[in-house]
Design an enzyme around this catalytic site. Structure first.
Site, PDB file in Angstrom:
ATOM      1  N   LYS A 167      11.049   5.364  -1.555  1.00  0.00           N
ATOM      2  CA  LYS A 167      10.288   4.996  -2.748  1.00  0.00           C
ATOM      3  C   LYS A 167      10.227   6.073  -3.841  1.00  0.00           C
ATOM      4  O   LYS A 167       9.202   6.266  -4.479  1.00  0.00           O
ATOM      5  CB  LYS A 167       8.858   4.596  -2.344  1.00  0.00           C
ATOM      6  CG  LYS A 167       8.803   3.415  -1.417  1.00  0.00           C
ATOM      7  CD  LYS A 167       7.397   3.071  -1.012  1.00  0.00           C
ATOM      8  CE  LYS A 167       6.821   4.091  -0.058  1.00  0.00           C
ATOM      9  NZ  LYS A 167       5.555   3.674   0.542  1.00  0.00           N
ATOM     10  N   ASP A 202       0.988   2.856   6.186  1.00  0.00           N
ATOM     11  CA  ASP A 202       0.157   1.864   5.483  1.00  0.00           C
ATOM     12  C   ASP A 202       0.161   0.499   6.181  1.00  0.00           C
ATOM     13  O   ASP A 202      -0.826  -0.240   6.152  1.00  0.00           O
ATOM     14  CB  ASP A 202       0.538   1.726   3.994  1.00  0.00           C
ATOM     15  CG  ASP A 202       2.013   1.474   3.753  1.00  0.00           C
ATOM     16  OD1 ASP A 202       2.792   1.487   4.729  1.00  0.00           O
ATOM     17  OD2 ASP A 202       2.394   1.276   2.585  1.00  0.00           O
TER      18      ASP A 202
HETATM   19  C1  GLC Z   1       8.605   2.274   2.655  1.00  0.00           C
HETATM   20  C2  GLC Z   1       8.177   3.324   3.679  1.00  0.00           C
HETATM   21  C3  GLC Z   1       7.270   2.723   4.728  1.00  0.00           C
HETATM   22  C4  GLC Z   1       6.115   1.994   4.064  1.00  0.00           C
HETATM   23  C5  GLC Z   1       6.644   0.979   3.058  1.00  0.00           C
HETATM   24  C6  GLC Z   1       5.524   0.253   2.307  1.00  0.00           C
HETATM   25  O1  GLC Z   1       9.409   1.341   3.285  1.00  0.00           O
HETATM   26  O2  GLC Z   1       9.318   3.891   4.296  1.00  0.00           O
HETATM   27  O3  GLC Z   1       6.769   3.718   5.597  1.00  0.00           O
HETATM   28  O4  GLC Z   1       5.344   1.361   5.029  1.00  0.00           O
HETATM   29  O5  GLC Z   1       7.458   1.621   2.102  1.00  0.00           O
HETATM   30  O6  GLC Z   1       4.732   1.132   1.580  1.00  0.00           O
END
Ligand code: GLC
Length: 503
Positions: A167, A202
């Site tokens: 991200k 999360d």
């Molecule tokens: C990305 C991260 C993951 C998280 C997701 C949603 O895929 O690698 O850990 O849960 O974003 O935020």
């Protein structure tokens, strides 16, 4: 091509667009193949590290039921802002919260990791000194749950090494390091009496929070900037955990953070378009997060931008004129797609406004056909994202056998801007889910927005860690565990602090 049927586009242009639309179509047979691949990848990832799906064991072994009590700190990194919260679990499916938000600049996201962790510790310090938080009892640190929404290789509830960033984060000297230790060190350097007790993704937070409020949950899933899911797995299937990973009795189950954003990095089952390939090639993590790049908010706008530019270059859109903003990498935000699809008016006044005001397209170059094409592009990209999302949900229903032998509701806790706000996203997901699991199971699937998984879930994680710690030490848990449970009651307070700590 229903959304283009009423335009005055010539047959050659319509044919051109139809060929693009076909690339974005995923038929039912392909969806089923994707689900089957998910199930194979689940198994491989539970057996061995380094497989297509990380399937991270989280060391969370129980789901809450709403009776939990106590006050904890939560720190949330991984979304748009950094957040510090104080969460009081009241034990009757109620909570009280206070929180402050802190901006995470691009410099922090891409600089030295130690600066990022120092900033996190400074933010905790600022929160504690500016919020009405009672100090912990003598010799007792405040317990903190960290929601860290990136893939980590977790070896205990409070230990995990970053596997790689996702991200848009790329801070140096973090990969391979224990993120909890980095945070604890930064707090200790400032003599802040806070104990980093639980490391929570999360999705895990979402699962825990939804279980606290609903009494059960089969899946916590995020469809926001990124996408991912966590679920409860039978512990005997988590065969990759080293023997001795647990002292004493082995747990019956364990929450697994799938990290499903990495699904199909090998490009075997998801049909890909030239627009996806361009996005991937130009991204900071080519060949990674393949599923996430077709689904999540970070990327959908960029796929649409790639389509629009291609159409401009072929003189099908905006009379062949682009703009500086449209030419800018990531210059078309997914939120704009959402606003475009929300405009149901015939003439598309909001669409025109977005194109002229936000995207800098000359009003003269925008005809009714252009408005229709922009709407169509958003629809095919978001429609595919919703369809593909259903595969992961269906795979979890199969993996956990949760629909078999009962007529219960299947609660899925979700969070993220796409599922919460994007028009028609949940409907699209449900429609494909129906074809994958059948109408009766789809009807029993209750998709509900999880209440602040990253805050409340992290607090529940910290409580779980404290309980386990006390059980090991033979100390009973009193009522109102955690610290500072004599907090003043009040409504949630949110403040945004742009420059609290030195970057
Ligand atoms: C990305 C991260 C993951 C998280 C997701 C949603 O895929 O690698 O850990 O849960 O974003 O935020």
């Amino acid at each position: 091509m229903t959304s283009l049927a009423n335009t005055s586009l010539n047959p050659a242009a319509l044919d051109f667009l139809e060929r693009i639309e076909r690339q974005f179509h995923v038929d039912d047979a392909q969806l089923q193949i994707i689900v089957d691949q998910f199930l194979k990848d689940f198994e491989a990832g539970l057996n061995k590290n380094g497989q297509a799906l990380p399937m991270v064991p989280t060391y969370v072994t129980h789901l809450p039921d709403g009776t939990e009590k106590g006050t904890f700190l939560a720190l949330d990194l991984g979304g748009t802002n950094l957040r510090v919260c104080q969460v009081t679990l009241l034990g009757n499916q109620q909570v009280e919260m206070k929180q402050s938000k802190y901006r995470v600049s691009d410099a922090l996201k891409t600089g030295e990791a130690v600066d990022l962790f120092n900033y996190m510790a400074d933010s905790v310090d600022h929160f504690l000194t500016t919020t009405d938080v009672a100090p912990g009892a003598e010799d007792e640190d405040l317990y903190l749950g960290l929601t860290f929404s990136f893939p980590v290789d977790q070896t205990a509830i409070n230990k995990g090494k970053l596997i790689h960033w996702t991200k848009g984060f790329m801070a140096t000297n973090a990969i391979g390091h224990d993120v909890m230790q980095m945070l604890q060190d930064a707090l200790d350097r400032r003599h802040i009496h806070v104990k980093c007790a639980a490391l929570i993704n999360d999705t895990v937070g979402c699962l825990l929070s939804h279980a606290y409020f609903s009494g059960g949950c089969i899946l916590g899933a995020i469809f926001g900037t990124g996408t991912n899911g966590a679920y409860v797995e039978d512990f005997t299937k988590v065969t990759k955990l080293p023997k001795g990973a647990f002292e004493g009795t082995l747990p019956k189950s364990m929450v697994i953070n799938i990290e499903w954003g990495a699904f199909d990095n090998a490009r075997k089952v998801i049909p890909r378009t030239i627009f996806d390939n361009k996005l991937d090639r130009e991204s900071i993590n080519p060949r990674f997060q393949a599923y996430e790049k077709c689904i999540s908010g970070m990327y959908l706008g960029e796929i649409v931008r790639n389509i629009l530019l291609y159409l401009v270059d072929n003189s099908i859109l905006f009379s062949g004129y682009s703009s500086k903003q449209l030419n800018t990498h990531y210059g078309f935000d997914t939120e704009l797609m959402s606003n475009i699809e929300s405009d149901k008016s015939d003439e598309g006044r909001t669409v025109r406004e977005i194109l002229t005001e936000k995207m800098g397209i000359d009003d003269q170059s925008i005809g009714p056909n252009d408005i229709a094409i922009v709407r169509w592009a958003c629809k095919i990209v978001a429609g595919r994202a919703a369809k593909l999302s259903s595969c992961a949900v269906a795979a979890i229903i199969h993996e956990t056998h949760c629909a078999e032998g009962n007529e219960d509701f299947l609660d899925v806790g979700v969070d993220g801007s796409l599922i919460a706000f994007y028009p028609g996203f949940e409907d699209g997901l449900r429609e494909s889910l129906r074809t994958l699991v059948g109408e009766s199971i789809e009807k029993r699937t209750r998709i509900g927005l999880a209440k602040d998984g990253s805050g409340i879930g992290a607090a529940l994680g910290a409580l779980g860690a404290l309980k386990a710690e006390r059980a090991r030490a033979g100390v009973p848990m009193g009522d109102g565990v955690g610290l500072n449970h004599h907090l003043p009651k009040g409504l949630a307070m949110t403040e945004m602090h742009p420059e609290t700590a030195a970057a």
